[in-house]
Scaffold this motif. Structure first.
Motif, PDB file in Angstrom:
ATOM      1  N   SER A  27      -7.777   6.757  -7.756  1.00  0.00           N
ATOM      2  CA  SER A  27      -8.548   6.449  -6.551  1.00  0.00           C
ATOM      3  C   SER A  27      -9.956   6.032  -6.938  1.00  0.00           C
ATOM      4  CB  SER A  27      -8.634   7.671  -5.622  1.00  0.00           C
ATOM      5  OG  SER A  27      -7.360   8.092  -5.184  1.00  0.00           O
ATOM      6  N   GLN A  84       4.111   1.863  -3.960  1.00  0.00           N
ATOM      7  CA  GLN A  84       3.691   0.475  -4.131  1.00  0.00           C
ATOM      8  C   GLN A  84       4.679  -0.377  -4.938  1.00  0.00           C
ATOM      9  OE1 GLN A  84      -0.358   1.831  -5.595  1.00  0.00           O
ATOM     10  NE2 GLN A  84      -1.027   0.225  -4.196  1.00  0.00           N
ATOM     11  N   THR A  92       0.814  -1.211   0.000  1.00  0.00           N
ATOM     12  CA  THR A  92       0.000   0.000   0.000  1.00  0.00           C
ATOM     13  C   THR A  92       0.854   1.271   0.000  1.00  0.00           C
ATOM     14  OG1 THR A  92      -0.141   0.429   2.396  1.00  0.00           O
ATOM     15  CG2 THR A  92      -1.551  -1.310   1.496  1.00  0.00           C
ATOM     16  N   THR A  93       0.165   2.406  -0.127  1.00  0.00           N
ATOM     17  CA  THR A  93       0.843   3.698  -0.130  1.00  0.00           C
ATOM     18  C   THR A  93       1.307   4.116   1.263  1.00  0.00           C
ATOM     19  OG1 THR A  93      -1.293   4.821   0.029  1.00  0.00           O
ATOM     20  CG2 THR A  93      -0.354   4.549  -2.176  1.00  0.00           C
ATOM     21  N   SER A 111     -10.883   0.897  -9.614  1.00  0.00           N
ATOM     22  CA  SER A 111      -9.571   1.492  -9.890  1.00  0.00           C
ATOM     23  C   SER A 111      -8.678   0.530 -10.657  1.00  0.00           C
ATOM     24  CB  SER A 111      -8.874   1.881  -8.582  1.00  0.00           C
ATOM     25  OG  SER A 111      -9.587   2.840  -7.879  1.00  0.00           O
ATOM     26  N   ASN A 135      -2.053   8.552 -10.938  1.00  0.00           N
ATOM     27  CA  ASN A 135      -2.578   8.049  -9.672  1.00  0.00           C
ATOM     28  C   ASN A 135      -4.094   7.901  -9.772  1.00  0.00           C
ATOM     29  OD1 ASN A 135       0.064   8.585  -8.966  1.00  0.00           O
ATOM     30  ND2 ASN A 135      -0.415   9.975  -7.294  1.00  0.00           N
ATOM     31  N   CYS A 183     -12.927  -2.780  -1.901  1.00  0.00           N
ATOM     32  CA  CYS A 183     -13.203  -1.842  -0.813  1.00  0.00           C
ATOM     33  C   CYS A 183     -14.690  -1.530  -0.666  1.00  0.00           C
ATOM     34  CB  CYS A 183     -12.406  -0.553  -1.025  1.00  0.00           C
ATOM     35  SG  CYS A 183     -12.634   0.659   0.295  1.00  0.00           S
ATOM     36  N   CYS A 188      -7.243   7.149  -1.442  1.00  0.00           N
ATOM     37  CA  CYS A 188      -6.163   6.239  -1.057  1.00  0.00           C
ATOM     38  C   CYS A 188      -5.150   6.045  -2.187  1.00  0.00           C
ATOM     39  CB  CYS A 188      -6.743   4.896  -0.626  1.00  0.00           C
ATOM     40  SG  CYS A 188      -7.708   4.997   0.903  1.00  0.00           S
ATOM     41  N   GLY A 189      -5.542   6.362  -3.426  1.00  0.00           N
ATOM     42  CA  GLY A 189      -4.620   6.296  -4.553  1.00  0.00           C
ATOM     43  C   GLY A 189      -3.889   7.601  -4.812  1.00  0.00           C
ATOM     44  N   CYS A 199      -5.543   2.440  -5.726  1.00  0.00           N
ATOM     45  CA  CYS A 199      -6.147   1.790  -4.570  1.00  0.00           C
ATOM     46  C   CYS A 199      -6.887   0.525  -5.034  1.00  0.00           C
ATOM     47  CB  CYS A 199      -7.104   2.755  -3.876  1.00  0.00           C
ATOM     48  SG  CYS A 199      -8.628   3.065  -4.811  1.00  0.00           S
TER      49      CYS A 199
END
Length: 561
Positions: free
Chosen positions: A466, A387, A103-104, A438, A464, A431, A472-473, A425
């Protein structure tokens, strides 16, 4: 005696530089696992409702997602040794579906966890001094730092030492276990920000003054999500011995004044934004009232922790020319970074193969990386906040062998920093909070731009993605940011341009109306073609954007509308 506490300490690779737990640490983990095991058993028997169980599981890193429980495991400041990575591979194979997701926040998540297996997983983690504590909930989360710490030539001081100090200070801190919202800290020891410091609740830049003394520049109030903001500098200089006291003062002000009655306004960024200079003044007043001795960071403590991160026993080598192999050269040009020690280099391992899931690694791949780390990097691995994985200390004369090992495992994609090195993400594939997918968008973009020559011609470009407004991305700080949202039951994707997470941190600008799932990849194609049409010689995407602005991109995207 407790089984875990009485078990011999794990056998780590020789010279592996990770913080070693002592008997007190292991006894605490054993007690925590026993407590949570009882809570899990009560939930399985129906003695606890989900509402009663939720705060208990979140304290142990366990989320209830769309299809299963997800367990998020802490990797403090992204540092692993080969023994620990092998144990993560074992967990992936035995209790998940054969892979994990990095994860980030430099952690790892297992997305297919069965509730009844969680105690066994936690016991397996404890065997190698790992846990899932404070990876969720309204507490201080995993402190992140530079994946090249201790290896990069531009480093002023090794930030892992202070990240570990912050970890010990923040773990189960009695005042900060129930903050208004989650709290994230990043620290770098380099003048070149590789940790996105200015978009964290607290961002710390460790540095030295002209006399060589250690100190810290502290920013607060950064963050993404629903209200993306760049942090405000609180102090240009906090002396080393005052570091923890000053951090405590910042947290105290936030803990007292954060808006607990509104989840959307509870982060420290809202408080800092609304109070402005008054927030800085409040922190200074709070700090002035605190007694110095209980919070003074003793140099002996710093030295003791620093000993855990002493340089490995490097050989006396000279820099050498790489082998003349075109495929190896293409990989090395993107994946190999200079090292502060002559004759060595750092290797970044892409977890972004064409058509792959960003951040995912299979159990087999984890074991390959662990073996390569033992043979070529003093048993040490790092997780990056974008990541990927890093072997920090590789001899230059062994780079070819490392590349061969990575290539055989499908881990030698030469795309670091290029358009297919995408942050994403898990989105709506996993999620429960996501409003759009994503992963498929990332896969389709990487396939569209799979041609390496084209990627190299484009140069550095960060995309990027999300799957919801929680970001979260990190889509707000991508050169090209993509946010998936739900619009009357349909997935649509908003695009922002010009974001940055480095020294020149910036939140991207929204280009206009959102694009459908079917059209989003073509929209990215149009953005890239516009960049190529307008770029000057040697310009990166972000350079072109800052020079020509949003209008040319907007006109190209909506020309047919």
């Amino acid at each position: 005696m407790n089984v875990i506490a009485s078990r011999p300490a794990p056998q780590y690779p020789p010279h592996a530089r990770t913080y070693r737990y002592d008997e007190i640490d292991r006894e605490f983990l054993a007690e925590r696992i026993a407590e949570f095991s009882d809570q899990v058993a009560r939930r399985l028997r129906g003695e606890l409702t989900e509402d009663e169980f939720k705060p208990l599981r979140l304290m142990n890193g366990l989320y209830l997602q769309l299809h299963a429980y997800m367990l998020r495991i802490a990797i403090p400041y992204g540092l692993l040794n080969a023994t620990q990575l092998r144990q993560l591979a074992l967990i992936a194979r035995r209790w998940d579906r054969g892979f994990g997701h990095f994860t980030t926040r430099q952690n790892i998540q297992f997305n297919w966890t069965k509730l009844e297996d969680v105690p066994d997983i936690l016991r397996a983690l404890a065997e190698v001094d790992m846990h899932a504590i404070q990876t969720s909930g309204n507490c201080i989360r995993n402190v992140t730092t530079d994946e090249y710490a201790g290896a990069t030539p531009d480093e002023v001081v090794d930030p892992r030492v202070y990240a570990e100090i912050l970890r010990q200070w923040s773990t189960l801190h009695p005042e900060f276990t129930w903050l208004p919202r989650k709290f994230k800290i990043a620290i770098t020891g380099s003048p070149n920000d590789r940790v996105a410091a200015q978009v964290h609740d607290i961002g710390v830049l460790a540095k030295r003054n002209v006399a060589g003394a250690m100190g810290f520049e502290v920013h607060a109030g950064g963050g993404l999500g629903r209200t993306p903001l760049i942090g405000r500098k609180l102090r240009d200089w906090v002396p080393e011995d005052e570091f923890l006291g000053y951090m405590e003062a910042v947290l105290r002000v936030y803990n007292a004044l954060g808006q607990r009655d509104n989840i959307y306004k509870a982060r420290i960024k809202i408080l800092v934004r609304d109070l402005g200079d008054a927030f800085v003044e409040m922190v200074e007043r709070e700090y002035a009232t605190m007694p110095r001795d209980p919070y003074r960071l003793d140099p002996a403590i710093v030295a003791a922790i620093a000993a855990h991160f002493a340089p490995p026993p490097f050989a006396a080598l000279n820099d050498i020319a790489p082998p003349e192999d075109p495929e190896f050269a293409a990989w090395a040009s993107r994946s190999v970074r200079p090292h502060r020690q002559p004759g060595y280099a750092s290797v970044t391992i892409s977890l972004k193969p064409v058509g792959g899931i960003p951040g995912d690694a299979s159990a087999d791949q984890m074991e390959v990386v662990a073996a390569l780390a033992e043979r070529h990097s003093f048993g040490e691995i790092r997780v990056s906040h974008v990541q990927n994985l890093v072997l920090p200390h590789v001899r230059q004369d062994e780079l070819f062998a490392v590349w061969q090992g990575l290539r055989a495992a499908g881990l030698a994609t030469p795309n670091i920093g290029l358009i297919s090195d995408i942050i994403a993400c898990p989105g709506m594939d996993y999620c429960a909070l996501a409003t759009a997918r994503s992963i498929p968008v990332a896969q389709r973009i990487s396939e569209r731009f799979a041609d390496l020559d084209r990627q190299l011609d484009l140069g550095e470009c960060f995309v990027n993605i999300s799957g919801c407004i929680n970001a979260c991305g990190h889509h707000h700080v991508g050169h090209i940011g993509i946010l998936g949202v739900d619009k009357r039951g349909e997935e649509v994707y908003q695009v922002t341009l010009g974001g940055s997470a480095t020294n020149d941190a910036a939140v991207g600008e929204l280009v206009g109306p959102a694009f459908s799932y079917d059209d989003i990849v073509d929209a990215i194609e149009t953005i890239i073609r516009t960049h190529v049409a307008h770029r000057a010689l040697g310009e990166r995407f972000i350079d072109t954007y800052r020079r020509i602005g949003l209008t040319p991109f907007k006109e190209a995207l909506y020309a047919a509308a």
